[in-house]
Design a protein around this motif. Sequence first.
Motif, PDB file in Angstrom:
ATOM      1  N   ASP A 106      -3.280  -8.248  15.953  1.00 37.19           N
ATOM      2  CA  ASP A 106      -2.643  -9.528  16.269  1.00 37.19           C
ATOM      3  C   ASP A 106      -1.120  -9.381  16.351  1.00 37.19           C
ATOM      4  OD1 ASP A 106      -5.064 -10.851  16.381  1.00 37.19           O
ATOM      5  OD2 ASP A 106      -4.918 -11.692  14.356  1.00 37.19           O
ATOM      6  N   PHE A 107      -0.556  -8.588  15.447  1.00 36.59           N
ATOM      7  CA  PHE A 107       0.898  -8.364  15.439  1.00 36.59           C
ATOM      8  C   PHE A 107       1.323  -7.633  16.699  1.00 36.59           C
ATOM      9  CE2 PHE A 107       4.565  -5.930  13.248  1.00 36.59           C
ATOM     10  CZ  PHE A 107       5.483  -6.886  13.639  1.00 36.59           C
ATOM     11  N   TRP A 108       0.596  -6.597  17.078  1.00 38.82           N
ATOM     12  CA  TRP A 108       0.930  -5.849  18.294  1.00 38.82           C
ATOM     13  C   TRP A 108       0.803  -6.738  19.527  1.00 38.82           C
ATOM     14  CZ3 TRP A 108      -3.008  -1.675  16.410  1.00 38.82           C
ATOM     15  CH2 TRP A 108      -2.481  -1.034  15.279  1.00 38.82           C
ATOM     16  N   TRP A 109      -0.245  -7.547  19.554  1.00 34.12           N
ATOM     17  CA  TRP A 109      -0.440  -8.457  20.684  1.00 34.12           C
ATOM     18  C   TRP A 109       0.691  -9.480  20.759  1.00 34.12           C
ATOM     19  CZ3 TRP A 109      -2.295  -9.463  25.200  1.00 34.12           C
ATOM     20  CH2 TRP A 109      -2.432 -10.778  25.652  1.00 34.12           C
ATOM     21  N   LYS A 110       1.111  -9.997  19.616  1.00 34.15           N
ATOM     22  CA  LYS A 110       2.205 -10.974  19.586  1.00 34.15           C
ATOM     23  C   LYS A 110       3.497 -10.367  20.128  1.00 34.15           C
ATOM     24  CE  LYS A 110       4.962 -13.766  16.368  1.00 34.15           C
ATOM     25  NZ  LYS A 110       5.183 -14.118  14.940  1.00 34.15           N
ATOM     26  N   GLU A 111       3.815  -9.137  19.675  1.00 34.77           N
ATOM     27  CA  GLU A 111       5.038  -8.479  20.149  1.00 34.77           C
ATOM     28  C   GLU A 111       4.945  -8.157  21.639  1.00 34.77           C
ATOM     29  OE1 GLU A 111       8.104  -7.654  18.663  1.00 34.77           O
ATOM     30  OE2 GLU A 111       7.360  -9.176  17.286  1.00 34.77           O
ATOM     31  N   TRP A 112       3.767  -7.709  22.080  1.00 34.26           N
ATOM     32  CA  TRP A 112       3.579  -7.407  23.495  1.00 34.26           C
ATOM     33  C   TRP A 112       3.729  -8.674  24.346  1.00 34.26           C
ATOM     34  CZ3 TRP A 112       3.370  -4.260  27.479  1.00 34.26           C
ATOM     35  CH2 TRP A 112       2.707  -4.661  28.630  1.00 34.26           C
ATOM     36  N   SER A 113       3.085  -9.757  23.905  1.00 36.89           N
ATOM     37  CA  SER A 113       3.123 -10.991  24.683  1.00 36.89           C
ATOM     38  C   SER A 113       4.548 -11.526  24.821  1.00 36.89           C
ATOM     39  CB  SER A 113       2.245 -12.061  24.019  1.00 36.89           C
ATOM     40  OG  SER A 113       0.901 -11.649  23.976  1.00 36.89           O
ATOM     41  N   LYS A 114       5.326 -11.392  23.743  1.00 37.50           N
ATOM     42  CA  LYS A 114       6.679 -11.938  23.742  1.00 37.50           C
ATOM     43  C   LYS A 114       7.700 -11.006  24.372  1.00 37.50           C
ATOM     44  CE  LYS A 114       9.988 -14.173  20.611  1.00 37.50           C
ATOM     45  NZ  LYS A 114      10.253 -14.571  19.204  1.00 37.50           N
ATOM     46  N   HIS A 115       7.535  -9.695  24.171  1.00 39.36           N
ATOM     47  CA  HIS A 115       8.585  -8.760  24.582  1.00 39.36           C
ATOM     48  C   HIS A 115       8.127  -7.674  25.569  1.00 39.36           C
ATOM     49  CE1 HIS A 115      11.270 -10.434  21.556  1.00 39.36           C
ATOM     50  NE2 HIS A 115      10.324 -10.299  20.653  1.00 39.36           N
ATOM     51  N   PRO A 166       0.821  -1.217   0.000  1.00 38.05           N
ATOM     52  CA  PRO A 166       0.000   0.000   0.000  1.00 38.05           C
ATOM     53  C   PRO A 166       0.852   1.263   0.000  1.00 38.05           C
ATOM     54  CG  PRO A 166      -0.815  -1.573   1.613  1.00 38.05           C
ATOM     55  CD  PRO A 166       0.496  -2.103   1.127  1.00 38.05           C
ATOM     56  N   VAL A 167       0.296   2.325  -0.550  1.00 38.04           N
ATOM     57  CA  VAL A 167       0.985   3.621  -0.583  1.00 38.04           C
ATOM     58  C   VAL A 167       1.371   4.031   0.844  1.00 38.04           C
ATOM     59  CG1 VAL A 167       0.762   6.070  -1.137  1.00 38.04           C
ATOM     60  CG2 VAL A 167      -0.233   4.351  -2.657  1.00 38.04           C
ATOM     61  N   GLY A 168       2.614   4.445   1.003  1.00 40.52           N
ATOM     62  CA  GLY A 168       3.095   4.882   2.307  1.00 40.52           C
ATOM     63  C   GLY A 168       3.810   3.792   3.084  1.00 40.52           C
ATOM     64  N   ILE A 169       3.663   2.545   2.630  1.00 41.38           N
ATOM     65  CA  ILE A 169       4.361   1.429   3.276  1.00 41.38           C
ATOM     66  C   ILE A 169       5.291   0.812   2.236  1.00 41.38           C
ATOM     67  CG2 ILE A 169       4.122  -0.838   4.369  1.00 41.38           C
ATOM     68  CD1 ILE A 169       1.402   0.058   5.381  1.00 41.38           C
ATOM     69  N   GLY A 170       6.543   0.735   2.560  1.00 42.22           N
ATOM     70  CA  GLY A 170       7.494   0.164   1.621  1.00 42.22           C
ATOM     71  C   GLY A 170       8.601   1.123   1.261  1.00 42.22           C
ATOM     72  N   THR A 171       8.389   2.390   1.568  1.00 41.67           N
ATOM     73  CA  THR A 171       9.398   3.403   1.236  1.00 41.67           C
ATOM     74  C   THR A 171      10.103   3.942   2.470  1.00 41.67           C
ATOM     75  OG1 THR A 171       7.666   5.101   1.246  1.00 41.67           O
ATOM     76  CG2 THR A 171       8.195   4.084  -0.867  1.00 41.67           C
ATOM     77  N   SER A 172       9.820   3.346   3.620  1.00 42.25           N
ATOM     78  CA  SER A 172      10.517   3.746   4.847  1.00 42.25           C
ATOM     79  C   SER A 172      10.520   2.561   5.802  1.00 42.25           C
ATOM     80  CB  SER A 172       9.840   4.955   5.507  1.00 42.25           C
ATOM     81  OG  SER A 172       8.520   4.634   5.897  1.00 42.25           O
ATOM     82  N   PHE A 173      11.406   2.604   6.774  1.00 40.73           N
ATOM     83  CA  PHE A 173      11.471   1.534   7.760  1.00 40.73           C
ATOM     84  C   PHE A 173      10.199   1.509   8.603  1.00 40.73           C
ATOM     85  CE2 PHE A 173      16.006   2.118   6.877  1.00 40.73           C
ATOM     86  CZ  PHE A 173      16.462   0.808   6.853  1.00 40.73           C
ATOM     87  N   THR A 174       9.777   0.304   8.975  1.00 38.45           N
ATOM     88  CA  THR A 174       8.670   0.146   9.912  1.00 38.45           C
ATOM     89  C   THR A 174       9.175  -0.626  11.130  1.00 38.45           C
ATOM     90  OG1 THR A 174       7.896  -1.911   8.868  1.00 38.45           O
ATOM     91  CG2 THR A 174       6.933   0.168   8.082  1.00 38.45           C
ATOM     92  N   ILE A 175       8.434  -0.531  12.213  1.00 38.23           N
ATOM     93  CA  ILE A 175       8.855  -1.160  13.468  1.00 38.23           C
ATOM     94  C   ILE A 175       8.568  -2.661  13.436  1.00 38.23           C
ATOM     95  CG2 ILE A 175       8.487  -1.224  15.967  1.00 38.23           C
ATOM     96  CD1 ILE A 175       7.608   1.736  15.764  1.00 38.23           C
ATOM     97  N   HIS A 176       9.549  -3.434  13.829  1.00 40.28           N
ATOM     98  CA  HIS A 176       9.331  -4.857  14.083  1.00 40.28           C
ATOM     99  C   HIS A 176       9.047  -5.064  15.567  1.00 40.28           C
ATOM    100  CE1 HIS A 176      10.959  -9.279  13.751  1.00 40.28           C
ATOM    101  NE2 HIS A 176       9.812  -9.205  14.398  1.00 40.28           N
ATOM    102  N   GLY A 177       9.855  -4.440  16.428  1.00 42.61           N
ATOM    103  CA  GLY A 177       9.584  -4.602  17.843  1.00 42.61           C
ATOM    104  C   GLY A 177      10.558  -3.842  18.718  1.00 42.61           C
ATOM    105  N   LEU A 178      10.223  -3.793  19.998  1.00 39.47           N
ATOM    106  CA  LEU A 178      11.075  -3.213  21.042  1.00 39.47           C
ATOM    107  C   LEU A 178      11.316  -4.317  22.051  1.00 39.47           C
ATOM    108  CD1 LEU A 178      12.440  -0.689  22.294  1.00 39.47           C
ATOM    109  CD2 LEU A 178      10.264  -0.215  23.454  1.00 39.47           C
TER     110      LEU A 178
END
Length: 242
Positions: free
Chosen positions: A123-132, A52-64
Amino acid sequence: METMNFFKVFLVSLTFVSALCSKNPIDFYKFSLQWPRSSCSGGTMKCPNPLPVGIGTSFTIHGLWPQDANDEPVDPYSSSHPCSAQPPPTKVQLLALIKSLYPSLTTNWPDLKNPLVPAANEDFWWKEWSKHGTCSDFPSKPFDYFDSALQIKLQLPASLGLSSGTTQSLQDIFNAISSAVKAKPELACNRNASTNKLQLWEVRLCYERPAPNELVKTIRDCPSSWPAKGPCTSPQDQVTLP
């Protein structure tokens, strides 16, 4: 005698819980950014094509990710690792607590497989929260955990000193990012599933553990900068940022 025995049991219980909670205490945080085009072309993730427009042209967060002194991930909350006095929020509670962050999370921390599907992002946010997040410094404050990541991202140079569509040595990439953020990063490569060329997949930046009631914010050198994670094995490897 009964009172003395009670206190003995109490002290043993405290010692046991303390041992569990200090199994691998937090030493620092690792902030992982992914380059969407590399993540989606590596053969392990099926993404919309085109993104999608706006995604793919800059870094996005994987996790903290909270890390211990050996640069290993801190274990998540569990019955054998009760790292906080109270169990962490449930998924429903978590999403309610971070609802006001949704617009920024959707832009900066999307699920690349389904970035326009709200449930997939949740689901992605929940997965990162649950793990990290559950055994981070914010077990009962998920808003602060996610806000830390967003604030870090928003304060970084958008391109981290790199240019999309270029190929250069891993050493040059490392130097450019180090200069842009004033700290040594950890890099991760993958291979393009179609061309087999090396790609820059992730950039991981390291941050000091925050003081109580503060967000993660103070950058530091990562302890394991070389070799890069993944198939890159030499500083002279030629690596593309697609």
